[in-house]
Design a protein around this motif. Structure first.
Motif, PDB file in Angstrom:
ATOM      1  N   SER A   1     -11.766  15.813  17.602  1.00 41.27           N
ATOM      2  CA  SER A   1     -10.443  15.361  18.037  1.00 41.27           C
ATOM      3  C   SER A   1      -9.368  15.973  17.155  1.00 41.27           C
ATOM      4  CB  SER A   1     -10.359  13.848  17.937  1.00 41.27           C
ATOM      5  OG  SER A   1     -10.290  13.470  16.592  1.00 41.27           O
ATOM      6  N   ALA A   2      -8.151  16.008  17.660  1.00 39.87           N
ATOM      7  CA  ALA A   2      -7.041  16.596  16.899  1.00 39.87           C
ATOM      8  C   ALA A   2      -6.815  15.833  15.610  1.00 39.87           C
ATOM      9  CB  ALA A   2      -5.780  16.574  17.745  1.00 39.87           C
ATOM     10  N   ALA A   3      -6.936  14.507  15.687  1.00 38.51           N
ATOM     11  CA  ALA A   3      -6.701  13.687  14.489  1.00 38.51           C
ATOM     12  C   ALA A   3      -7.707  14.023  13.399  1.00 38.51           C
ATOM     13  CB  ALA A   3      -6.782  12.209  14.845  1.00 38.51           C
ATOM     14  N   ALA A   4      -8.968  14.253  13.816  1.00 33.39           N
ATOM     15  CA  ALA A   4     -10.012  14.543  12.832  1.00 33.39           C
ATOM     16  C   ALA A   4      -9.777  15.886  12.157  1.00 33.39           C
ATOM     17  CB  ALA A   4     -11.379  14.522  13.489  1.00 33.39           C
ATOM     18  N   SER A   5      -9.193  16.858  12.889  1.00 32.04           N
ATOM     19  CA  SER A   5      -9.016  18.188  12.321  1.00 32.04           C
ATOM     20  C   SER A   5      -7.741  18.304  11.484  1.00 32.04           C
ATOM     21  CB  SER A   5      -8.996  19.236  13.424  1.00 32.04           C
ATOM     22  OG  SER A   5      -7.863  19.021  14.244  1.00 32.04           O
ATOM     23  N   ARG A   6      -6.885  17.297  11.563  1.00 32.85           N
ATOM     24  CA  ARG A   6      -5.667  17.341  10.754  1.00 32.85           C
ATOM     25  C   ARG A   6      -6.021  17.177   9.289  1.00 32.85           C
ATOM     26  NH1 ARG A   6      -0.620  14.166  13.237  1.00 32.85           N
ATOM     27  NH2 ARG A   6       0.287  15.073  11.374  1.00 32.85           N
ATOM     28  N   PRO A   7      -5.294  17.874   8.404  1.00 29.51           N
ATOM     29  CA  PRO A   7      -5.624  17.750   6.985  1.00 29.51           C
ATOM     30  C   PRO A   7      -5.456  16.308   6.495  1.00 29.51           C
ATOM     31  CG  PRO A   7      -3.780  19.289   7.336  1.00 29.51           C
ATOM     32  CD  PRO A   7      -4.185  18.761   8.665  1.00 29.51           C
ATOM     33  N   GLN A   8      -6.310  15.920   5.582  1.00 29.05           N
ATOM     34  CA  GLN A   8      -6.211  14.598   4.950  1.00 29.05           C
ATOM     35  C   GLN A   8      -5.748  14.790   3.511  1.00 29.05           C
ATOM     36  OE1 GLN A   8      -7.353  11.659   6.651  1.00 29.05           O
ATOM     37  NE2 GLN A   8      -7.406  13.063   8.382  1.00 29.05           N
ATOM     38  N   PHE A   9      -5.053  13.800   2.983  1.00 26.01           N
ATOM     39  CA  PHE A   9      -4.714  13.847   1.556  1.00 26.01           C
ATOM     40  C   PHE A   9      -5.659  12.871   0.873  1.00 26.01           C
ATOM     41  CE2 PHE A   9      -2.344  13.153  -2.346  1.00 26.01           C
ATOM     42  CZ  PHE A   9      -1.844  14.418  -2.626  1.00 26.01           C
ATOM     43  N   ASN A  10      -6.659  13.421   0.182  1.00 24.15           N
ATOM     44  CA  ASN A  10      -7.778  12.594  -0.261  1.00 24.15           C
ATOM     45  C   ASN A  10      -7.585  11.941  -1.625  1.00 24.15           C
ATOM     46  OD1 ASN A  10      -9.562  13.073   2.039  1.00 24.15           O
ATOM     47  ND2 ASN A  10      -9.439  15.191   1.363  1.00 24.15           N
ATOM     48  N   CYS A  11      -6.528  11.160  -1.739  1.00 24.93           N
ATOM     49  CA  CYS A  11      -6.381  10.366  -2.970  1.00 24.93           C
ATOM     50  C   CYS A  11      -6.730   8.913  -2.625  1.00 24.93           C
ATOM     51  CB  CYS A  11      -4.971  10.468  -3.534  1.00 24.93           C
ATOM     52  SG  CYS A  11      -3.698   9.618  -2.579  1.00 24.93           S
ATOM     53  N   ASN A  12      -6.873   8.081  -3.651  1.00 22.82           N
ATOM     54  CA  ASN A  12      -7.285   6.704  -3.358  1.00 22.82           C
ATOM     55  C   ASN A  12      -6.154   5.918  -2.679  1.00 22.82           C
ATOM     56  OD1 ASN A  12      -5.685   5.239  -5.438  1.00 22.82           O
ATOM     57  ND2 ASN A  12      -6.938   6.435  -6.848  1.00 22.82           N
ATOM     58  N   ALA A  13      -6.554   4.872  -1.970  1.00 17.86           N
ATOM     59  CA  ALA A  13      -5.606   4.112  -1.139  1.00 17.86           C
ATOM     60  C   ALA A  13      -4.482   3.480  -1.964  1.00 17.86           C
ATOM     61  CB  ALA A  13      -6.366   3.022  -0.377  1.00 17.86           C
ATOM     62  N   MET A  14      -4.820   3.047  -3.183  1.00 18.71           N
ATOM     63  CA  MET A  14      -3.794   2.395  -4.009  1.00 18.71           C
ATOM     64  C   MET A  14      -2.687   3.391  -4.378  1.00 18.71           C
ATOM     65  SD  MET A  14      -4.201   0.464  -7.677  1.00 18.71           S
ATOM     66  CE  MET A  14      -4.230   1.958  -8.652  1.00 18.71           C
ATOM     67  N   LEU A  15      -3.085   4.583  -4.765  1.00 14.38           N
ATOM     68  CA  LEU A  15      -2.091   5.602  -5.143  1.00 14.38           C
ATOM     69  C   LEU A  15      -1.227   5.977  -3.933  1.00 14.38           C
ATOM     70  CD1 LEU A  15      -0.780   7.687  -6.983  1.00 14.38           C
ATOM     71  CD2 LEU A  15      -2.781   9.169  -6.683  1.00 14.38           C
ATOM     72  N   LYS A  16      -1.859   6.135  -2.784  1.00 11.46           N
ATOM     73  CA  LYS A  16      -1.101   6.477  -1.574  1.00 11.46           C
ATOM     74  C   LYS A  16      -0.079   5.376  -1.265  1.00 11.46           C
ATOM     75  CE  LYS A  16      -3.616   8.840   1.360  1.00 11.46           C
ATOM     76  NZ  LYS A  16      -4.557   9.197   2.444  1.00 11.46           N
ATOM     77  N   ASP A  17      -0.515   4.144  -1.431  1.00 10.39           N
ATOM     78  CA  ASP A  17       0.368   3.003  -1.193  1.00 10.39           C
ATOM     79  C   ASP A  17       1.550   3.012  -2.167  1.00 10.39           C
ATOM     80  OD1 ASP A  17       0.783   0.562   0.321  1.00 10.39           O
ATOM     81  OD2 ASP A  17       0.393  -0.502  -1.562  1.00 10.39           O
ATOM     82  N   GLN A  18       1.252   3.318  -3.440  1.00  9.39           N
ATOM     83  CA  GLN A  18       2.323   3.366  -4.452  1.00  9.39           C
ATOM     84  C   GLN A  18       3.338   4.463  -4.130  1.00  9.39           C
ATOM     85  OE1 GLN A  18      -0.384   3.888  -7.721  1.00  9.39           O
ATOM     86  NE2 GLN A  18      -0.265   1.754  -8.383  1.00  9.39           N
ATOM     87  N   ILE A  19       2.849   5.590  -3.620  1.00  5.16           N
ATOM     88  CA  ILE A  19       3.759   6.689  -3.261  1.00  5.16           C
ATOM     89  C   ILE A  19       4.643   6.262  -2.089  1.00  5.16           C
ATOM     90  CG2 ILE A  19       3.921   9.034  -2.323  1.00  5.16           C
ATOM     91  CD1 ILE A  19       1.179   9.584  -3.707  1.00  5.16           C
ATOM     92  N   LEU A  20       4.009   5.726  -1.038  1.00  6.93           N
ATOM     93  CA  LEU A  20       4.760   5.385   0.167  1.00  6.93           C
ATOM     94  C   LEU A  20       5.798   4.288  -0.074  1.00  6.93           C
ATOM     95  CD1 LEU A  20       1.824   5.589   2.731  1.00  6.93           C
ATOM     96  CD2 LEU A  20       3.716   7.216   2.470  1.00  6.93           C
ATOM     97  N   LYS A  21       5.534   3.430  -1.063  1.00  9.89           N
ATOM     98  CA  LYS A  21       6.488   2.353  -1.376  1.00  9.89           C
ATOM     99  C   LYS A  21       7.574   2.807  -2.358  1.00  9.89           C
ATOM    100  CE  LYS A  21       3.586  -1.640  -0.404  1.00  9.89           C
ATOM    101  NZ  LYS A  21       2.548  -2.529  -0.941  1.00  9.89           N
ATOM    102  N   SER A  22       7.385   4.001  -2.931  1.00 12.19           N
ATOM    103  CA  SER A  22       8.315   4.465  -3.963  1.00 12.19           C
ATOM    104  C   SER A  22       9.657   4.858  -3.350  1.00 12.19           C
ATOM    105  CB  SER A  22       7.681   5.663  -4.677  1.00 12.19           C
ATOM    106  OG  SER A  22       8.649   6.580  -5.095  1.00 12.19           O
ATOM    107  N   SER A  23      10.738   4.329  -3.914  1.00  9.09           N
ATOM    108  CA  SER A  23      12.066   4.657  -3.374  1.00  9.09           C
ATOM    109  C   SER A  23      12.351   6.147  -3.598  1.00  9.09           C
ATOM    110  CB  SER A  23      13.155   3.800  -4.012  1.00  9.09           C
ATOM    111  OG  SER A  23      13.096   3.923  -5.419  1.00  9.09           O
ATOM    112  N   TYR A  24      11.815   6.699  -4.668  1.00 12.16           N
ATOM    113  CA  TYR A  24      12.024   8.136  -4.904  1.00 12.16           C
ATOM    114  C   TYR A  24      11.354   8.960  -3.795  1.00 12.16           C
ATOM    115  CZ  TYR A  24      11.885  12.821  -6.655  1.00 12.16           C
ATOM    116  OH  TYR A  24      12.023  14.188  -6.731  1.00 12.16           O
TER     117      TYR A  24
END
Length: 281
Positions: A1-24
């Motif tokens: 599927s297209a979703a499966a072939s899209r690149p993933q950013f393979n960091c842990n979920a907590m770090l990804k969450d911290q980035i997405l919540k960061s105002s910067y």
């Protein structure tokens, strides 16, 4: 599927969450070009760490820019602009670390091989807080060989991929020493027709210099015409001079001439890396 072939950013979920919540990080969404992102990194990044020095839970400017690059889905040309940025080692690291987190393990070597002998020095950027590697090449080597980056787990590599990478990286110290030695006698390598030998896939092949490629000063390369009339381009660290100095470059390091005996090795023998093939793998 297209979703499966899209690149993933393979960091842990907590770090990804911290980035997405960061105002910067949210402020970075206004930046829509790699040129703009490079400007941002050059203006505000003060480390190549994952977190800010002042907070173990706030992602750094640098790492937020790595993740912003991922969300931009850069083209190969865009990525190349960052990978070979002429003025900022930090911008280059953003692109290199993005590749380590987003590229499939079996494609990492082909994506990063070009940079393992890059000798741009981290000393060029006085603003970066340590600890820092010596050169871009050492930075890339650590991305390929270590399991963590400033304490943050890097994407896991399958055992077979890891073994292959270790094999590829094993001769690097020899290539680096030879590159340094050859830089001191660049004049000889600039001369068309200089007899050389080139290491290609672990085998030394005879040829003559055609030209020097200096487009990226931290990765000098030579165009070489091989004895079978084929041509190749080789990094300066994979080329030796042949002839003149000693009967054969295969054998052993030459004894230093009298008067130059302040050898770093106490045994009094120090290889002339511009003519020595090093230990076979």
């Amino acid at each position: 599927s297209a979703a499966a072939s899209r690149p993933q950013f393979n960091c842990n979920a907590m770090l990804k969450d911290q980035i997405l919540k960061s105002s910067y990080f949210k402020s970075l969404l206004k930046i829509n070009s790699v040129d703009g992102l490079a400007e941002e990194v050059m203006s505000f990044a003060d480390s190549i760490d994952v977190y800010q020095a002042s907070s173990p839970t706030s992602p750094s400017v640098f790492f937020c820019c790595v993740f912003r690059l991922f969300t931009m889905e850069p083209s190969e040309d865009d990525l190349q602009l960052l990978l070979d940025h002429p003025h900022s080692i930090c911008v280059r690291c953003v692109a290199l670390l993005y590749i380590r987190f987003a590229e499939r393990p079996e494609r990492l070597w082909s994506a990063l091989e070009e940079y393992v002998l890059d000798d741009m020095s981290f000393g060029l950027d006085g603003r970066l807080l340590g600890p820092l590697p010596g050169t871009v090449g050492e930075y890339v080597e650590s991305l390929l060989i270590k399991e963590k980056y400033f304490g943050t787990p890097l994407p896991r590599l399958p055992v077979a991929v890891k073994r292959k990478l270790e094999e590829k990286l094993a001769p690097l110290p020899q290539y680096r020493k030879r590159s340094q030695a050859n830089r001191k006698i660049l004049k000889q390598f600039r001369e068309k027709g200089t007899p050389v030998e080139v290491c290609r896939d672990g085998t030394w092949r005879r040829g003559v210099v055609l030209d020097m490629e200096g487009r990226v000063p931290s990765r000098l390369k030579l165009g070489v015409l091989l004895e079978d009339s084929s041509q190749c381009v080789a990094h300066l660290g994979k080329v030796i001079l042949r002839g003149d100095a000693s009967s054969d470059s295969e054998s052993t390091p030459r004894e230093r001439r009298p008067g130059r005996s302040r050898s770093r090795s106490r045994r009094g023998v120090s290889p002339d890396w511009s003519r020595w093939k090093g230990k076979s793998e």
